[in-house]
Motif scaffolding. Structure first.
Motif, PDB file in Angstrom:
ATOM      1  N   MET A 198      -6.309   1.577  -5.379  1.00  0.00           N
ATOM      2  CA  MET A 198      -5.312   0.536  -5.557  1.00  0.00           C
ATOM      3  C   MET A 198      -5.445  -0.505  -4.455  1.00  0.00           C
ATOM      4  SD  MET A 198      -1.280   1.024  -5.028  1.00  0.00           S
ATOM      5  CE  MET A 198      -0.579   0.402  -6.464  1.00  0.00           C
ATOM      6  N   ASN A 199      -5.293  -1.774  -4.806  1.00  0.00           N
ATOM      7  CA  ASN A 199      -5.360  -2.861  -3.832  1.00  0.00           C
ATOM      8  C   ASN A 199      -3.971  -3.081  -3.248  1.00  0.00           C
ATOM      9  OD1 ASN A 199      -5.512  -5.316  -2.451  1.00  0.00           O
ATOM     10  ND2 ASN A 199      -7.242  -5.950  -3.703  1.00  0.00           N
ATOM     11  N   VAL A 200      -3.705  -2.417  -2.094  1.00  0.00           N
ATOM     12  CA  VAL A 200      -2.377  -2.492  -1.491  1.00  0.00           C
ATOM     13  C   VAL A 200      -2.029  -3.916  -1.106  1.00  0.00           C
ATOM     14  CG1 VAL A 200      -0.979  -1.700   0.430  1.00  0.00           C
ATOM     15  CG2 VAL A 200      -2.547  -0.121  -0.676  1.00  0.00           C
ATOM     16  N   LYS A 201      -3.020  -4.640  -0.613  1.00  0.00           N
ATOM     17  CA  LYS A 201      -2.755  -6.018  -0.183  1.00  0.00           C
ATOM     18  C   LYS A 201      -2.205  -6.833  -1.342  1.00  0.00           C
ATOM     19  CE  LYS A 201      -5.968  -8.103   2.122  1.00  0.00           C
ATOM     20  NZ  LYS A 201      -7.205  -8.847   2.428  1.00  0.00           N
ATOM     21  N   LYS A 202      -2.878  -6.795  -2.465  1.00  0.00           N
ATOM     22  CA  LYS A 202      -2.461  -7.611  -3.595  1.00  0.00           C
ATOM     23  C   LYS A 202      -1.104  -7.189  -4.111  1.00  0.00           C
ATOM     24  CE  LYS A 202      -7.059  -8.942  -5.246  1.00  0.00           C
ATOM     25  NZ  LYS A 202      -8.004  -8.894  -6.373  1.00  0.00           N
TER      26      LYS A 202
ATOM     27  N   THR B 163       6.721   2.607 -10.745  1.00  0.00           N
ATOM     28  CA  THR B 163       6.996   3.920 -10.167  1.00  0.00           C
ATOM     29  C   THR B 163       7.331   3.742  -8.689  1.00  0.00           C
ATOM     30  OG1 THR B 163       4.667   4.250  -9.645  1.00  0.00           O
ATOM     31  CG2 THR B 163       5.438   5.061 -11.784  1.00  0.00           C
ATOM     32  N   PRO B 164       8.077   4.671  -8.111  1.00  0.00           N
ATOM     33  CA  PRO B 164       8.497   4.521  -6.719  1.00  0.00           C
ATOM     34  C   PRO B 164       7.352   4.277  -5.743  1.00  0.00           C
ATOM     35  CG  PRO B 164       9.682   6.310  -7.750  1.00  0.00           C
ATOM     36  CD  PRO B 164       8.654   5.871  -8.744  1.00  0.00           C
ATOM     37  N   VAL B 165       6.244   4.945  -5.952  1.00  0.00           N
ATOM     38  CA  VAL B 165       5.134   4.794  -5.016  1.00  0.00           C
ATOM     39  C   VAL B 165       4.558   3.385  -5.058  1.00  0.00           C
ATOM     40  CG1 VAL B 165       3.258   5.515  -6.549  1.00  0.00           C
ATOM     41  CG2 VAL B 165       3.119   6.016  -4.103  1.00  0.00           C
ATOM     42  N   LEU B 166       4.744   2.679  -6.171  1.00  0.00           N
ATOM     43  CA  LEU B 166       4.272   1.298  -6.249  1.00  0.00           C
ATOM     44  C   LEU B 166       5.264   0.326  -5.630  1.00  0.00           C
ATOM     45  CD1 LEU B 166       2.726   1.112  -9.850  1.00  0.00           C
ATOM     46  CD2 LEU B 166       1.613   1.673  -7.671  1.00  0.00           C
ATOM     47  N   VAL B 167       6.539   0.696  -5.618  1.00  0.00           N
ATOM     48  CA  VAL B 167       7.565  -0.161  -5.006  1.00  0.00           C
ATOM     49  C   VAL B 167       7.582   0.013  -3.494  1.00  0.00           C
ATOM     50  CG1 VAL B 167      10.032  -0.763  -5.021  1.00  0.00           C
ATOM     51  CG2 VAL B 167       8.926   0.020  -7.120  1.00  0.00           C
ATOM     52  N   LEU B 168       7.159   1.177  -3.014  1.00  0.00           N
ATOM     53  CA  LEU B 168       7.229   1.478  -1.572  1.00  0.00           C
ATOM     54  C   LEU B 168       6.554   0.430  -0.693  1.00  0.00           C
ATOM     55  CD1 LEU B 168       8.073   3.479   0.675  1.00  0.00           C
ATOM     56  CD2 LEU B 168       5.879   4.643   0.300  1.00  0.00           C
TER      57      LEU B 168
ATOM     58  N   LEU C  25       3.027  14.601  -4.422  1.00  0.00           N
ATOM     59  CA  LEU C  25       2.490  13.247  -4.328  1.00  0.00           C
ATOM     60  C   LEU C  25       2.711  12.683  -2.926  1.00  0.00           C
ATOM     61  CD1 LEU C  25       1.287  10.690  -5.655  1.00  0.00           C
ATOM     62  CD2 LEU C  25       3.647   9.995  -6.176  1.00  0.00           C
ATOM     63  N   ASN C  26       1.610  12.394  -2.260  1.00  0.00           N
ATOM     64  CA  ASN C  26       1.683  11.682  -0.980  1.00  0.00           C
ATOM     65  C   ASN C  26       1.261  10.245  -1.234  1.00  0.00           C
ATOM     66  OD1 ASN C  26       0.824  10.503   1.617  1.00  0.00           O
ATOM     67  ND2 ASN C  26       1.099  12.554   2.443  1.00  0.00           N
ATOM     68  N   PRO C  27       2.062   9.252  -0.847  1.00  0.00           N
ATOM     69  CA  PRO C  27       1.726   7.861  -1.160  1.00  0.00           C
ATOM     70  C   PRO C  27       0.491   7.343  -0.456  1.00  0.00           C
ATOM     71  CG  PRO C  27       3.629   7.952   0.293  1.00  0.00           C
ATOM     72  CD  PRO C  27       3.356   9.360  -0.142  1.00  0.00           C
ATOM     73  N   GLY C  28       0.013   8.053   0.558  1.00  0.00           N
ATOM     74  CA  GLY C  28      -1.226   7.645   1.217  1.00  0.00           C
ATOM     75  C   GLY C  28      -1.190   6.207   1.702  1.00  0.00           C
TER      76      GLY C  28
ATOM     77  N   ASP D 117       1.834   3.905   1.663  1.00  0.00           N
ATOM     78  CA  ASP D 117       2.714   3.945   2.835  1.00  0.00           C
ATOM     79  C   ASP D 117       2.060   3.081   3.889  1.00  0.00           C
ATOM     80  OD1 ASP D 117       4.123   4.484   5.145  1.00  0.00           O
ATOM     81  OD2 ASP D 117       3.419   6.573   5.300  1.00  0.00           O
ATOM     82  N   ILE D 118       2.428   1.811   3.912  1.00  0.00           N
ATOM     83  CA  ILE D 118       1.754   0.856   4.797  1.00  0.00           C
ATOM     84  C   ILE D 118       2.291   0.898   6.218  1.00  0.00           C
ATOM     85  CG2 ILE D 118       1.075  -0.673   2.905  1.00  0.00           C
ATOM     86  CD1 ILE D 118       3.467  -2.481   3.727  1.00  0.00           C
ATOM     87  N   MET D 119       3.124   1.901   6.518  1.00  0.00           N
ATOM     88  CA  MET D 119       3.588   2.056   7.895  1.00  0.00           C
ATOM     89  C   MET D 119       2.863   3.204   8.593  1.00  0.00           C
ATOM     90  SD  MET D 119       7.382   1.851   9.482  1.00  0.00           S
ATOM     91  CE  MET D 119       8.178   3.287   8.798  1.00  0.00           C
ATOM     92  N   PHE D 120       2.840   4.384   7.973  1.00  0.00           N
ATOM     93  CA  PHE D 120       2.222   5.543   8.618  1.00  0.00           C
ATOM     94  C   PHE D 120       1.091   6.152   7.794  1.00  0.00           C
ATOM     95  CE2 PHE D 120       6.552   6.006  10.726  1.00  0.00           C
ATOM     96  CZ  PHE D 120       6.105   5.547  11.970  1.00  0.00           C
ATOM     97  N   GLY D 121       0.678   5.479   6.725  1.00  0.00           N
ATOM     98  CA  GLY D 121      -0.456   5.954   5.952  1.00  0.00           C
ATOM     99  C   GLY D 121      -0.272   7.335   5.346  1.00  0.00           C
TER     100      GLY D 121
END
Length: 499
Positions: free
Chosen positions: A1-5, A39-44, A193-196, A199-203
């Motif tokens: 997934m492209n987290v930046k975009k 899904t929640p992991v996409l909103v995080l 499920l771990n958001p990996g 999770d743009i704060m602690f990965g």
């Protein structure tokens, strides 16, 4: 997934919402094309990005009050901004955007519960605690239990600030329990499920989330340090922190978000993109408006502090001359004679957006250890906090050792007769630019350091405000409820923990 975009795109959605949502008490989740269908992991990542922008830019006016910045003589400033006599419109985005962001975390919380995603749900609960704490610390009593129910509760009740604080500890504990439940499930061979990278704060590092949760608790307990009626609660919570065994944020562990900031329009790191330079490298107007404050510059110079050249740019862009003026001065100075924001704060376009720095975490631990609340050597923690501050603004750790080895009070530990004052003074010296809200909170709690009051002649109340006023949006859409809070003064209507 492209987290930046993903995250940059949703931030744009949230900013659009923030500019146009009032009715229905910030009920933003009605449009099926918005992020609530995700899904929640996409909103995080979008929610965390919004938190990063919120804490980067919402409270920078406090750099004026806390002696870090002043307005340039090249620009005029409204008298109400110089003499603390602001209205309900002042800082309104702190309230409105705070609740908008909370609505998104609440969505993540509830949907992750439905989908049985305990790690994601726990992260959302902790971040809700972060934002609710900020609202309490800024306004006192706030809508809480009913605040995120949209049109179901369009005029939510205000709840006692102390009660909100106490419930936030329960919410953080619930998050930690969710993390533990996830561990048990994984140990039994279940899928968690771990958001990996979402999770743009602690990965997705849950141990860091645990340490962040405990450090947030410690911050909230220290807020209450001067209130005798809160001591039993403090001790109970300290025992829970100790029993958890998780500890606090460690060296180099900043709670900071980065969705992939880049040197493109709308994608720069929020602090850099607001107070630094445009994509073409030219200074943004806010950079020219905000100049160094003489109070802080004098302090750094008097203590031979190399962070001076990281917090401020030298006059004229070269050399070693630094200059500033006091907030509200009647003799403003042109830009070419004053220092701008320095390279330690404006490092690059993709610098992280800080929610809690490692140096704040260590200063909190140093104060708690000095008070006898936690184990650990307060001197070692104090020196580590200073080191973290130096490293976070781009200086080598060895420079910190040279600095705190001085025999100057409020710098060298052994030379400081009042250890709490030394800790808070150095904490103030480390919060320049990025974290003025924490400096304001310590000042309201302890009166340290002895900051100058605005020099504007119209400053009739010689006092830095202890809170902000409820925003006009509340008087427009939740009128009877907010008016029941009584007449609010920025000088006398104190937050429950203010000394």
């Amino acid at each position: 997934m492209n987290v930046k975009k993903l995250s940059i795109g949703v931030v744009a959605v949230l900013m659009t919402i923030a500019s146009g949502c009032q009715k229905g008490y910030l009920d933003i989740n009605n449009n099926p094309n918005q992020v609530t269908v995700a899904t929640p992991v996409l909103v995080l990542p979008s929610a965390l990005s919004s938190s990063g922008a919120y804490y980067s830019n919402s409270f920078t006016f406090l750099n004026l009050w806390m002696g870090y910045w002043n307005w340039s003589g090249n620009y005029s400033i409204a008298t109400s901004d110089k003499n603390y006599q602001f209205t309900n419109s002042f800082g309104a985005g702190i309230w409105d955007n705070g609740y908008i962001i909370l609505k998104n975390y609440d969505y993540i919380d509830t949907q992750a519960a439905t989908l049985k995603q305990p790690l994601v749900q726990g992260m959302a609960k902790i971040m809700k605690a972060v934002h609710f704490q900020t609202l309490v610390d800024t306004y006192g009593n706030i809508p809480y239990t009913q605040a995120l129910q949209g049109l179901t509760s369009a005029q939510p009740a205000y709840e006692n600030a102390t009660a909100v604080y106490e419930d936030l500890f329960k919410q953080i504990d619930a998050a930690l329990t969710l993390f533990s439940d996830a561990d048990k499930l994984a140990a039994q061979g279940g899928t968690v499920l771990n958001p990996g990278t979402n999770d743009i704060m602690f990965g997705g590092n849950i141990d860091k989330w645990r340490r962040f949760a405990n450090t947030l608790k410690l911050r909230m307990l220290l807020r209450q340090s001067e209130k005798s009626d809160r001591q039993a609660f403090i001790q109970t919570q300290l025992a829970a922190i100790k029993a958890s065994g998780y500890g606090f944020l460690k060296s180099g562990e900043n709670a900071a978000v980065n969705p992939g900031y880049a040197n493109s329009a709308g994608q720069q790191s929020p602090f850099y993109g607001t107070y630094g330079y445009q994509v073409n490298g030219q200074p943004i107007e806010a950079y020219n408006i905000n100049r160094g404050n003489k109070y802080a510059i004098d302090f750094y110079q008097s203590t031979s502090d190399p962070r001076l050249a990281r917090y401020y740019a030298p006059v004229g862009g070269s050399g070693t001359t630094f200059n500033g003026t006091f907030f509200g001065t009647i003799a403003p100075v042109a830009n070419n004679q004053t220092s701008g924001i320095g390279p330690g704060l404006l490092n690059n376009v993709n610098q992280p957006a800080y929610i809690m720095t490692s140096h704040e975490a260590f200063f909190s631990q140093a104060e708690a250890a000095q008070r006898g609340w936690i184990s650990g050597d307060p001197k070692t923690l104090y020196q580590q906090a200073i080191t973290e501050s130096f490293v976070n603004v781009g200086l080598p750790a060895a420079d910190a050792t040279t600095y705190y080895s001085q025999t100057t009070a409020n710098v060298g530990w052994d030379a400081s007769p009042d250890k709490i004052q030394a800790i808070i003074t150095q904490k103030w010296a480390s919060l320049n630019g990025w974290s003025p809200f924490e400096a304001w909170s310590d000042y309201r709690r302890l009166g340290v350091p002895n900051l100058p009051i605005s020099q504007d002649p119209s400053t009739s109340v010689k006092q830095i405000p202890v809170r902000l006023l409820y925003p006009q949006s509340e008087y427009n859409y939740n009128s009877s409820v907010v008016r029941a809070q009584g007449d609010i003064s920025q000088f006398t209507s104190k937050i429950f923990w203010v000394k």
